[in-house]
Design an enzyme around this catalytic site. Structure first.
Site, PDB file in Angstrom:
ATOM      1  N   ASP A  46       0.873  -1.182   0.000  1.00  0.00           N
ATOM      2  CA  ASP A  46       0.000   0.000   0.000  1.00  0.00           C
ATOM      3  C   ASP A  46       0.908   1.230   0.000  1.00  0.00           C
ATOM      4  O   ASP A  46       1.917   1.250   0.704  1.00  0.00           O
ATOM      5  CB  ASP A  46      -0.864  -0.021   1.272  1.00  0.00           C
ATOM      6  CG  ASP A  46      -2.100   0.841   1.160  1.00  0.00           C
ATOM      7  OD1 ASP A  46      -3.208   0.336   1.361  1.00  0.00           O
ATOM      8  OD2 ASP A  46      -1.961   2.057   0.865  1.00  0.00           O
ATOM      9  N   GLY A  51      -4.905   5.075   2.248  1.00  0.00           N
ATOM     10  CA  GLY A  51      -5.132   4.068   3.283  1.00  0.00           C
ATOM     11  C   GLY A  51      -4.600   4.563   4.622  1.00  0.00           C
ATOM     12  O   GLY A  51      -4.050   5.663   4.732  1.00  0.00           O
ATOM     13  N   TYR A 155     -14.033   6.623 -13.458  1.00  0.00           N
ATOM     14  CA  TYR A 155     -13.741   5.568 -12.475  1.00  0.00           C
ATOM     15  C   TYR A 155     -14.136   4.200 -13.045  1.00  0.00           C
ATOM     16  O   TYR A 155     -13.327   3.261 -13.061  1.00  0.00           O
ATOM     17  CB  TYR A 155     -14.494   5.848 -11.166  1.00  0.00           C
ATOM     18  CG  TYR A 155     -14.548   4.652 -10.260  1.00  0.00           C
ATOM     19  CD1 TYR A 155     -13.399   4.186  -9.630  1.00  0.00           C
ATOM     20  CD2 TYR A 155     -15.751   3.971 -10.049  1.00  0.00           C
ATOM     21  CE1 TYR A 155     -13.441   3.071  -8.811  1.00  0.00           C
ATOM     22  CE2 TYR A 155     -15.801   2.861  -9.223  1.00  0.00           C
ATOM     23  CZ  TYR A 155     -14.641   2.414  -8.612  1.00  0.00           C
ATOM     24  OH  TYR A 155     -14.686   1.307  -7.814  1.00  0.00           O
ATOM     25  N   LYS A 159     -11.712   0.792 -14.386  1.00  0.00           N
ATOM     26  CA  LYS A 159     -11.846  -0.600 -13.938  1.00  0.00           C
ATOM     27  C   LYS A 159     -12.132  -1.533 -15.128  1.00  0.00           C
ATOM     28  O   LYS A 159     -11.617  -2.654 -15.192  1.00  0.00           O
ATOM     29  CB  LYS A 159     -12.969  -0.706 -12.911  1.00  0.00           C
ATOM     30  CG  LYS A 159     -12.673   0.009 -11.600  1.00  0.00           C
ATOM     31  CD  LYS A 159     -11.721  -0.805 -10.736  1.00  0.00           C
ATOM     32  CE  LYS A 159     -11.457  -0.162  -9.396  1.00  0.00           C
ATOM     33  NZ  LYS A 159     -10.733  -1.024  -8.461  1.00  0.00           N
ATOM     34  N   ARG A 295     -27.425  13.721  -7.650  1.00  0.00           N
ATOM     35  CA  ARG A 295     -25.965  13.749  -7.844  1.00  0.00           C
ATOM     36  C   ARG A 295     -25.701  13.260  -9.270  1.00  0.00           C
ATOM     37  O   ARG A 295     -26.282  12.242  -9.686  1.00  0.00           O
ATOM     38  CB  ARG A 295     -25.308  12.819  -6.821  1.00  0.00           C
ATOM     39  CG  ARG A 295     -23.808  12.810  -6.872  1.00  0.00           C
ATOM     40  CD  ARG A 295     -23.219  12.017  -5.720  1.00  0.00           C
ATOM     41  NE  ARG A 295     -23.488  10.591  -5.822  1.00  0.00           N
ATOM     42  CZ  ARG A 295     -23.038   9.667  -4.954  1.00  0.00           C
ATOM     43  NH1 ARG A 295     -22.323  10.041  -3.921  1.00  0.00           N
ATOM     44  NH2 ARG A 295     -23.319   8.396  -5.116  1.00  0.00           N
TER      45      ARG A 295
HETATM   46  N1  UDP Z   1     -26.365   9.438  -1.369  1.00  0.00           N
HETATM   47  C1  UDP Z   1     -27.087  10.492  -0.812  1.00  0.00           C
HETATM   48  N2  UDP Z   1     -26.421  11.386  -0.041  1.00  0.00           N
HETATM   49  C2  UDP Z   1     -25.086  11.283   0.229  1.00  0.00           C
HETATM   50  C3  UDP Z   1     -24.360  10.203  -0.323  1.00  0.00           C
HETATM   51  C4  UDP Z   1     -25.037   9.300  -1.117  1.00  0.00           C
HETATM   52  O1  UDP Z   1     -28.291  10.610  -1.017  1.00  0.00           O
HETATM   53  O2  UDP Z   1     -24.548  12.149   0.933  1.00  0.00           O
HETATM   54  C5  UDP Z   1     -27.061   8.477  -2.217  1.00  0.00           C
HETATM   55  C6  UDP Z   1     -26.449   8.371  -3.621  1.00  0.00           C
HETATM   56  O3  UDP Z   1     -27.032   9.321  -4.472  1.00  0.00           O
HETATM   57  C7  UDP Z   1     -26.807   6.950  -3.987  1.00  0.00           C
HETATM   58  C8  UDP Z   1     -26.783   6.213  -2.651  1.00  0.00           C
HETATM   59  O4  UDP Z   1     -26.904   7.199  -1.644  1.00  0.00           O
HETATM   60  O5  UDP Z   1     -28.095   6.887  -4.505  1.00  0.00           O
HETATM   61  C9  UDP Z   1     -25.502   5.424  -2.412  1.00  0.00           C
HETATM   62  O6  UDP Z   1     -24.427   6.302  -2.650  1.00  0.00           O
HETATM   63  P1  UDP Z   1     -22.937   5.955  -2.223  1.00  0.00           P
HETATM   64  O7  UDP Z   1     -22.112   7.175  -2.531  1.00  0.00           O
HETATM   65  O8  UDP Z   1     -22.941   5.468  -0.805  1.00  0.00           O
HETATM   66  O9  UDP Z   1     -22.535   4.735  -3.128  1.00  0.00           O
HETATM   67  P2  UDP Z   1     -22.539   4.575  -4.746  1.00  0.00           P
HETATM   68  O10 UDP Z   1     -23.892   4.038  -5.093  1.00  0.00           O
HETATM   69  O11 UDP Z   1     -22.247   5.913  -5.340  1.00  0.00           O
HETATM   70  O12 UDP Z   1     -21.460   3.586  -4.982  1.00  0.00           O
END
Ligand code: UDP
Length: 337
Positions: A46, A51, A155, A159, A295
């Site tokens: 790492d 981390g 991202y 991957k 988002r």
């Molecule tokens: N989410 C939210 N508020 C936050 C962070 C996440 O409403 O502050 C929502 C986000 O839009 C998604 C879900 O929670 O629908 C899971 O988001 P997270 O970022 O935990 O994981 P991801 O799905 O992006 O891998």
């Protein structure tokens, strides 16, 4: 004394060493614990850029960057490596859309450097941390593994590119891989030994718990999605179950298994509002929150069809009830620091 040495040598001959990249991170540290519990020896590589040093015993840690192929080779030369579990990566979707170069350098080029070192060191088994982000906005939910690659952010693309490298490293070098496409990793070690500590934190459950602890409201990202309550649906998988999937994958490869791709999720989705209800139920406290806009880049629903992993590897989730996820995350958030 002589007998002790003989027993020691015999023991070492049977203990397989797994090289864990990114073992100082969230999923990597939890998987390291599971590997040790299962009787494996572990070396962690790492660079500690994201981390946490304290998550790894000093004697196991090798501070080395993935792009330092020679450094990785030196680590691999220390002792025979049965397999690599490759977690080390940047994971923030938003950041990847602002600085894609970071993601292609660390995640994609870094993985190529790791695979290059593995070929030179004759290490031919790898378990790779992939992601549901390889599917983008999936045309089918629950998502089976055979949907085409369609990432909608850098991202996810970083991957996908590694999954494609792995195909050619198998075809040309005989390197066998298991790509585990994670859905939403959450929760903490049930014994309280490791949990989630991202900085900055972007994930839903830790942000809700932090809002309870600090009283500062968090934001729910949109309630106008085409889902029953208008908020996004995700498949939350307990980090210990995710860790168990890595051990199943190592065993598959050690038994001479072929390269595979598996979704790792529960097959059940929870909306953001349902997660909020679970957090309030488990903690007995209200989550201070406001409703905000969507988002960018969030698909409405991501739920795994994980039947391939269940059927082929006999894996099934044990800890992934939403209440248990929140309970363990809450215990971790309240640990003595
Ligand atoms: N989410 C939210 N508020 C936050 C962070 C996440 O409403 O502050 C929502 C986000 O839009 C998604 C879900 O929670 O629908 C899971 O988001 P997270 O970022 O935990 O994981 P991801 O799905 O992006 O891998």
């Amino acid at each position: 004394m002589r007998a002790d040495l003989t027993i020691c040598a015999a023991y070492n001959a049977f203990v397989s060493t797994i090289l864990v990249t990114g073992g100082a991170g969230y999923i990597g540290s939890n998987t390291t614990l599971q590997l040790l519990d299962a009787g494996y020896d572990v070396i962690v590589a790492d660079n500690l850029s994201r981390g946490h040093r304290e998550k790894v015993l000093p004697e196991r840690l090798r501070q080395v960057d993935l792009n330092d192929t020679e450094g990785l080779l030196r680590v691999m030369a220390e002792q025979p490596i049965e397999a690599v579990i490759h977690f080390a990566a940047y994971i923030a979707v938003g950041e990847s859309m602002k600085q894609p170069e970071l993601y292609f350098k660390n995640n994609t080029a870094g993985s190529l450097s790791l695979l290059t070192a593995m070929v030179k060191a004759n290490v031919k088994k790898i378990v790779f941390s992939s992601t549901a982000a390889v599917y983008g906005m999936p045309s089918k939910v629950p998502i089976p593994e055979d949907l085409p690659y369609a990432p909608i952010n850098a991202y996810g693309e970083s991957k996908v590119m590694v999954e494609q490298l792995l195909r050619w490293f198998d075809e040309i070098h005989g390197m066998k891989s298991v790509c585990l496409r994670y859905f939403n990793a959450a929760g903490a070690d049930p014994q309280g030994r490791a949990g989630e500590d991202h900085d900055p934190e972007t994930h839903l459950i830790p942000l809700m718990l932090r809002a309870i602890q600090t009283g500062t409201p968090m934001t729910l990202f949109g309630d106008d999605y085409p889902t029953p309550d208008g908020t996004c649906i995700r498949d939350y998988i307990h980090v210990t179950d995710l860790a168990r999937a890595h051990i199943a994958a190592v065993k598959h490869l050690s038994a001479g298994g072929e390269s595979k791709k598996y979704n790792v999720g529960t097959g059940s989705g929870f909306s953001v509002k349902e997660v909020l209800d679970a957090v309030e139920r488990v903690t007995g406290k209200k989550v201070p929150h406001t409703m905000g806009p969507r988002r960018e880049g969030d698909p409405a629903e991501l739920v795994a069809d994980s039947s391939r992993l269940r059927n082929e590897q006999g894996w099934s989730p044990v800890y992934s009830g939403i209440d248990q996820i929140v309970e363990t995350a809450w215990a971790w958030a309240n640990r003595p620091k």
